[in-house]
Design a protein around this motif. Structure first.
Motif, PDB file in Angstrom:
ATOM      1  N   SER A  28      84.967  47.017 -42.628  1.00 57.11           N
ATOM      2  CA  SER A  28      85.585  45.680 -42.736  1.00 57.11           C
ATOM      3  C   SER A  28      84.541  44.611 -43.008  1.00 57.11           C
ATOM      4  CB  SER A  28      86.350  45.372 -41.442  1.00 57.11           C
ATOM      5  OG  SER A  28      86.916  44.105 -41.489  1.00 57.11           O
ATOM      6  N   GLU A  29      83.398  44.716 -42.334  1.00 60.79           N
ATOM      7  CA  GLU A  29      82.307  43.758 -42.529  1.00 60.79           C
ATOM      8  C   GLU A  29      81.741  43.869 -43.943  1.00 60.79           C
ATOM      9  OE1 GLU A  29      79.538  44.699 -39.464  1.00 60.79           O
ATOM     10  OE2 GLU A  29      80.703  43.723 -37.854  1.00 60.79           O
ATOM     11  N   ILE A  30      81.580  45.091 -44.441  1.00 65.23           N
ATOM     12  CA  ILE A  30      81.051  45.288 -45.813  1.00 65.23           C
ATOM     13  C   ILE A  30      82.004  44.699 -46.840  1.00 65.23           C
ATOM     14  CG2 ILE A  30      80.540  47.069 -47.533  1.00 65.23           C
ATOM     15  CD1 ILE A  30      79.488  48.808 -45.223  1.00 65.23           C
ATOM     16  N   LYS A  31      83.310  44.901 -46.630  1.00 65.52           N
ATOM     17  CA  LYS A  31      84.292  44.359 -47.561  1.00 65.52           C
ATOM     18  C   LYS A  31      84.239  42.828 -47.583  1.00 65.52           C
ATOM     19  CE  LYS A  31      89.141  44.844 -48.865  1.00 65.52           C
ATOM     20  NZ  LYS A  31      89.336  43.438 -49.130  1.00 65.52           N
ATOM     21  N   ASP A  32      84.116  42.246 -46.378  1.00 70.18           N
ATOM     22  CA  ASP A  32      84.015  40.773 -46.311  1.00 70.18           C
ATOM     23  C   ASP A  32      82.752  40.282 -47.054  1.00 70.18           C
ATOM     24  OD1 ASP A  32      86.323  40.676 -44.850  1.00 70.18           O
ATOM     25  OD2 ASP A  32      85.340  40.530 -42.882  1.00 70.18           O
ATOM     26  N   LYS A  33      81.684  41.034 -46.903  1.00 74.96           N
ATOM     27  CA  LYS A  33      80.405  40.664 -47.565  1.00 74.96           C
ATOM     28  C   LYS A  33      80.555  40.736 -49.085  1.00 74.96           C
ATOM     29  CE  LYS A  33      76.069  39.606 -46.776  1.00 74.96           C
ATOM     30  NZ  LYS A  33      75.702  38.375 -46.009  1.00 74.96           N
ATOM     31  N   ILE A  34      81.234  41.784 -49.540  1.00 70.43           N
ATOM     32  CA  ILE A  34      81.446  41.948 -50.985  1.00 70.43           C
ATOM     33  C   ILE A  34      82.247  40.781 -51.537  1.00 70.43           C
ATOM     34  CG2 ILE A  34      82.637  43.343 -52.723  1.00 70.43           C
ATOM     35  CD1 ILE A  34      81.857  45.804 -51.057  1.00 70.43           C
ATOM     36  N   ASP A  35      83.268  40.392 -50.821  1.00 71.11           N
ATOM     37  CA  ASP A  35      84.116  39.268 -51.256  1.00 71.11           C
ATOM     38  C   ASP A  35      83.315  37.961 -51.275  1.00 71.11           C
ATOM     39  OD1 ASP A  35      86.227  41.008 -51.481  1.00 71.11           O
ATOM     40  OD2 ASP A  35      87.124  40.515 -49.520  1.00 71.11           O
ATOM     41  N   LEU A  36      82.484  37.749 -50.275  1.00 73.35           N
ATOM     42  CA  LEU A  36      81.678  36.525 -50.189  1.00 73.35           C
ATOM     43  C   LEU A  36      80.686  36.442 -51.347  1.00 73.35           C
ATOM     44  CD1 LEU A  36      81.079  33.987 -48.527  1.00 73.35           C
ATOM     45  CD2 LEU A  36      79.412  35.308 -47.205  1.00 73.35           C
ATOM     46  N   VAL A  37      80.041  37.561 -51.639  1.00 65.65           N
ATOM     47  CA  VAL A  37      79.069  37.586 -52.752  1.00 65.65           C
ATOM     48  C   VAL A  37      79.792  37.350 -54.077  1.00 65.65           C
ATOM     49  CG1 VAL A  37      77.468  39.053 -54.040  1.00 65.65           C
ATOM     50  CG2 VAL A  37      77.432  39.062 -51.535  1.00 65.65           C
ATOM     51  N   THR A  68      80.791  31.040 -58.637  1.00 68.54           N
ATOM     52  CA  THR A  68      80.939  29.586 -58.418  1.00 68.54           C
ATOM     53  C   THR A  68      79.756  28.839 -59.034  1.00 68.54           C
ATOM     54  OG1 THR A  68      81.354  27.911 -56.767  1.00 68.54           O
ATOM     55  CG2 THR A  68      79.811  29.625 -56.145  1.00 68.54           C
ATOM     56  N   ASN A  69      80.009  27.537 -59.385  1.00 64.84           N
ATOM     57  CA  ASN A  69      78.895  26.709 -59.873  1.00 64.84           C
ATOM     58  C   ASN A  69      78.367  25.828 -58.759  1.00 64.84           C
ATOM     59  OD1 ASN A  69      81.054  25.069 -59.532  1.00 64.84           O
ATOM     60  ND2 ASN A  69      81.089  24.159 -61.583  1.00 64.84           N
ATOM     61  N   ASP A  70      78.885  26.166 -57.542  1.00 67.05           N
ATOM     62  CA  ASP A  70      78.401  25.415 -56.388  1.00 67.05           C
ATOM     63  C   ASP A  70      77.202  26.169 -55.839  1.00 67.05           C
ATOM     64  OD1 ASP A  70      77.984  24.041 -54.092  1.00 67.05           O
ATOM     65  OD2 ASP A  70      80.040  24.184 -53.320  1.00 67.05           O
ATOM     66  N   LEU A  71      76.040  25.603 -56.169  1.00 68.20           N
ATOM     67  CA  LEU A  71      74.788  26.286 -55.823  1.00 68.20           C
ATOM     68  C   LEU A  71      74.579  26.374 -54.320  1.00 68.20           C
ATOM     69  CD1 LEU A  71      72.420  24.773 -58.531  1.00 68.20           C
ATOM     70  CD2 LEU A  71      73.677  26.903 -58.591  1.00 68.20           C
ATOM     71  N   SER A  72      75.176  25.441 -53.588  1.00 68.75           N
ATOM     72  CA  SER A  72      74.987  25.478 -52.125  1.00 68.75           C
ATOM     73  C   SER A  72      75.611  26.742 -51.528  1.00 68.75           C
ATOM     74  CB  SER A  72      75.611  24.229 -51.476  1.00 68.75           C
ATOM     75  OG  SER A  72      77.008  24.189 -51.751  1.00 68.75           O
ATOM     76  N   LYS A  73      76.753  27.170 -52.099  1.00 61.96           N
ATOM     77  CA  LYS A  73      77.391  28.398 -51.616  1.00 61.96           C
ATOM     78  C   LYS A  73      76.531  29.617 -51.915  1.00 61.96           C
ATOM     79  CE  LYS A  73      82.180  26.788 -51.887  1.00 61.96           C
ATOM     80  NZ  LYS A  73      83.495  27.045 -52.453  1.00 61.96           N
ATOM     81  N   LEU A  74      75.833  29.565 -53.018  1.00 61.84           N
ATOM     82  CA  LEU A  74      74.987  30.696 -53.384  1.00 61.84           C
ATOM     83  C   LEU A  74      73.846  30.860 -52.385  1.00 61.84           C
ATOM     84  CD1 LEU A  74      74.465  32.948 -55.414  1.00 61.84           C
ATOM     85  CD2 LEU A  74      73.125  31.327 -56.754  1.00 61.84           C
ATOM     86  N   PHE A  75      73.280  29.674 -52.002  1.00 62.19           N
ATOM     87  CA  PHE A  75      72.158  29.737 -51.063  1.00 62.19           C
ATOM     88  C   PHE A  75      72.598  30.141 -49.642  1.00 62.19           C
ATOM     89  CE2 PHE A  75      70.032  27.242 -54.394  1.00 62.19           C
ATOM     90  CZ  PHE A  75      68.826  27.898 -54.443  1.00 62.19           C
ATOM     91  N   LYS A  76      73.874  30.008 -49.395  1.00 68.04           N
ATOM     92  CA  LYS A  76      74.357  30.399 -48.060  1.00 68.04           C
ATOM     93  C   LYS A  76      74.502  31.924 -47.906  1.00 68.04           C
ATOM     94  CE  LYS A  76      76.949  26.189 -46.990  1.00 68.04           C
ATOM     95  NZ  LYS A  76      78.287  25.626 -46.740  1.00 68.04           N
TER      96      LYS A  76
END
Length: 563
Positions: free
Chosen positions: A199-208, A214-222
């Protein structure tokens, strides 16, 4: 049946078959009328016909024919050759100078010899063989019982094994369930951890995926990189299954574990059987002096026993002392001369005794129907001899051999049997006749028992209105069902039973106020009344005096009925 010899007709001539027999030819063994005598005499002139009156038949000796000279009769006997000889034999040189005897003298001597042999066969050998046959039959009955007990013991041991095996199987299956549950719980916990990581890996995949698109660079750095955590895969748990390793069933080994049978055999007793003696003794089988029944029996004495309501039983301890029992839990010993109370014994269970008897050694035995026991009183101490299951003891007697015969009924009142005990050991059971039918009736326990001098076993059956007599081996000899006319014309209901030195059987007839006397073969001889009133228990002493226990007036009468 031949009508010429039938009991319904007179004897007829063997030649004409019509005239009445008057003569007999001792030579030819033919019955003749006077008219046929001449005809018979000339029928075979080679024979010396000895015709006598029919009543004198067999009076003329029939000499044996000579084996060496046909048609010659042997009237002499050569003692040296030990053969019958005729006159022609004597004229020859064959028996020259041999000692001779008249054959009739030899016959007389032979008759004496064979008579002695017959007497020995009749009085010693045959009775001994009867005893041996009875002994073998008793051993066979005992063998049946003991082998039955052996089979029952094996079955019970097998049932014990089954119970233990069932317990062992249940225990092993419980251990299997416990191991299974432990391993399943461990694997379930491991599976839960894996599912959480997935479940954690799936959430990580979705987040990445979101951060990349996204063009929101702040999300990328998070987005943090922690993939190394999941590169280290979960441990692989491989359950090891328990195995059942059965012991190989080896018949021989299993047999030894279960139990084995010791060897059986039939061996010859080195002492063997002993010939039955004809010498006088006090034991059964001796020849007592012949006594005659009195025309008028007489009452010698009367004893008041003092029981509350009823008197049932009487048993001779000696010629001077009798035991009694009634509707109390106390057995009383009385002097027959004084009529005084000598001793009282209370039953162990406080139940009323059903019956009493005296052993050869003088000990008192009583049956306790309610307690299912047969007990013996020694030095005023009561010992339990027999305790029954599913059966109840009723009446008892002591035998000439020292055994006890006990009448017992089943708990459901449907079966009755007689059991012989030697001490505490069951030796013989008597219940059915040769056709498998019950010898004794079912129902009430009112039956008395005694052993006759000839070793017959006699049982009075009130409900069946009969006295049942079997021999020592338990084979039915006869049933006595009373005699008519009875003194009071009442139905025959036998109660107490006893025997005497002449092998007479005496039984109380309470409704006709008398005692029946029959011989050892069941033939009625006479009644004893003597002013009896509801006679119940009976016994005889060594002098053939009869003791009668009266049911309701609680008296014991001593009666002289033989001389």
């Amino acid at each position: 049946m031949d009508p010429r010899t039938s009991a319904q007709d007179v004897m007829r001539c063997d030649l004409c078959e019509t005239a009445v027999v008057q003569m007999h030819c001792d030579t030819c063994l033919v019955n003749l009328c006077t008219a046929c005598v001449g005809k018979h005499m000339i029928s075979d002139e080679s024979k010396d016909h000895k015709v006598v009156k029919f009543q004198a038949r067999k009076s003329t000796p029939l000499y044996p024919g000579c084996k060496s000279h046909s048609k010659q009769q042997c009237t002499m006997h050569c003692d040296q050759c030990d053969i019958p000889v005729c006159t022609k034999c004597l004229a020859s040189d064959q028996h020259l100078c041999h000692k001779l005897s008249e054959i009739l003298q030899i016959v007389d001597e032979k008759k004496v010899k064979i008579f002695k042999e017959q007497t020995e066969l009749k009085e010693k050998i045959y009775p001994t063989y009867q005893d041996i046959a009875s002994d073998v039959q008793n051993r066979m009955s005992q063998l049946e019982k003991e082998y039955g007990d052996l089979s029952t013991a094996i079955t019970k041991h097998g049932e014990d094994w089954h119970r233990e095996i069932d317990k062992l199987v249940k225990k092993l299956k419980a251990e299997v369930d416990e191991m299974k549950n432990t391993q399943l719980q461990t694997l379930q916990k491991h599976l839960d951890e894996i599912n959480k990581a997935m479940s954690e890996i799936k959430d990580k995949i979705d987040l990445v995926e979101i951060a990349i698109n996204t063009n929101d660079l702040s999300k990328l750095f998070k987005v943090t990189s922690n993939v190394n955590i999941y590169r280290s895969l979960p441990q692989k748990l491989v359950p090891t299954l328990s195995k059942f390793i059965p012991e190989k069933i080896q018949g021989e080994k299993l047999s030894k574990l279960f139990g084995t049978l010791s060897s059986s055999s039939l061996t010859s007793d080195k002492d063997g059987y002993s010939m039955k003696t004809t010498q006088k003794s006090s034991e059964a089988g001796s020849s007592p002096p012949v006594k005659q029944l009195l025309d008028e029996p007489e009452t010698v004495t009367t004893i008041d026993t003092g029981y509350d309501r009823y008197l049932f039983n009487v048993a001779c301890l000696s010629d001077e002392e009798i035991w009694t029992s009634g509707n109390e839990n106390t057995m009383k010993l009385y002097s027959t001369n004084q009529g005084s109370l000598l001793k009282s014994i209370r039953t162990k269970s406080r139940n009323n005794p059903t019956d009493i008897a005296v052993t050869k050694s003088g000990d008192l035995v009583y049956t306790d129907y309610g307690d299912r026991t047969v007990n013996i009183v020694k030095s005023e101490k009561i010992e339990e001899m027999i305790r029954l299951q599913n059966w109840r003891p009723c009446f008892v007697c002591s035998t000439s051999s020292g055994d006890l015969l006990v009448i017992m009924i089943s708990d459901d009142y449907k079966q009755t049997k007689v059991v012989r005990y030697s001490g505490f050991t069951e030796k013989q059971t008597i219940q059915f006749d040769d056709k498998g039918k019950p010898l004794y009736s079912s129902g009430s326990y009112s039956r008395y028992i005694t052993e006759n001098r000839n070793l017959d076993i006699c049982v009075s059956e009130c409900e069946a209105k009969a006295v049942v007599v079997v021999n020592q081996a338990g084979k039915l000899r006869f049933r006595y069902t009373g005699h008519t006319p009875a003194p009071k014309n009442q139905t025959f209901y036998p109660r107490g039973i006893a025997t005497d030195s002449q092998s007479h059987i005496l039984t109380a007839d309470c409704y006709n106020d008398c005692v029946h006397i029959i011989d050892q073969d069941g033939q009625f001889l006479c009644y004893i009344d003597c002013g009896l009133s509801e006679p119940w228990g009976l016994c005889t002493d060594t002098n053939d005096n009869l003791f009668v226990a009266h049911w309701e007036n609680r008296q014991v009468k001593k009666i002289k009925y033989m001389c």
